[in-house]
Design a protein around this motif. Structure first.
Motif, short mmCIF file in Angstrom:
data_model
loop_
_atom_site.label_atom_id
_atom_site.label_comp_id
_atom_site.label_asym_id
_atom_site.label_seq_id
_atom_site.Cartn_x
_atom_site.Cartn_y
_atom_site.Cartn_z
N LEU A 44 51.11 45.80 37.71
CA LEU A 44 50.36 45.31 39.05
C LEU A 44 50.25 43.69 38.74
N SER A 45 50.51 43.20 39.56
CA SER A 45 49.88 41.64 39.81
C SER A 45 49.41 41.19 41.04
N GLU A 46 48.84 40.26 41.04
CA GLU A 46 48.41 39.74 42.65
C GLU A 46 48.23 38.28 42.21
N GLN A 47 48.74 37.75 43.34
CA GLN A 47 48.69 36.13 43.66
C GLN A 47 48.64 35.96 45.02
N ASN A 48 47.88 35.01 45.49
CA ASN A 48 48.10 34.43 47.00
C ASN A 48 47.95 35.78 47.83
N GLY A 49 47.10 36.53 47.77
CA GLY A 49 47.00 37.66 48.78
C GLY A 49 48.17 38.64 48.99
#
Length: 138
Positions: free
Chosen positions: A63-68
């Motif tokens: 899992l990764s998250e960036q800029n919404g």
């Protein structure tokens, strides 16, 4: 993974793995102060079930998250027939994935989906509630 948050889990290919993967992803997003559409649970379960079907002993969920945006990637660690690829991609898009894909490499099959992530809407004791559609609960 510079400039973004990330997490990963390795699970046995057991009947409980899709539910555990969905729970892990949802909880980690909540830890980050984020939530995604309620269909995220189904997306993670579908990705996980797909790589479990490849017949390996373990799978990996990243899992990764960036800029919404939240990216969920599942790896089977086995080569697999991708005959049902079109149906899987259509299913992921129907569940709200902004983008999705399948790739087979020397490390096995990778299936992924990119989902919008939003800041948590919290009220009182709730840790993190997914955003509700307009008119929900009326």
């Amino acid at each position: 993974m510079r400039n973004r948050r990330g997490a990963s889990w390795t699970l046995d290919t057991a009947p409980w793995a899709p539910a555990r993967a969905a729970s892990n992803v949802t909880a980690r997003l909540a830890d980050w102060g984020l939530t995604a559409a309620t269909s995220l649970d189904q997306v993670v379960r579908l990705l996980t079930a797909t790589v479990i079907a490849d017949g390996g002993r373990r799978i990996s969920i990243h899992l990764s998250e960036q800029n919404g945006m939240a990216l969920v990637l599942c790896l089977s660690h086995r080569h697999a027939d991708t005959g049902e690829a079109a149906d899987l991609l259509i299913g992921l898009r129907d569940l709200g994935a902004d983008s999705c894909g399948i790739e087979t490499t020397a490390e096995g099959r990778h299936v992924w989906a990119l989902m919008p992530a939003h800041p948590c809407v919290s009220s009182g004791a709730e840790r993190c509630a997914p955003p509700q559609p307009p008119g929900y609960g009326r």
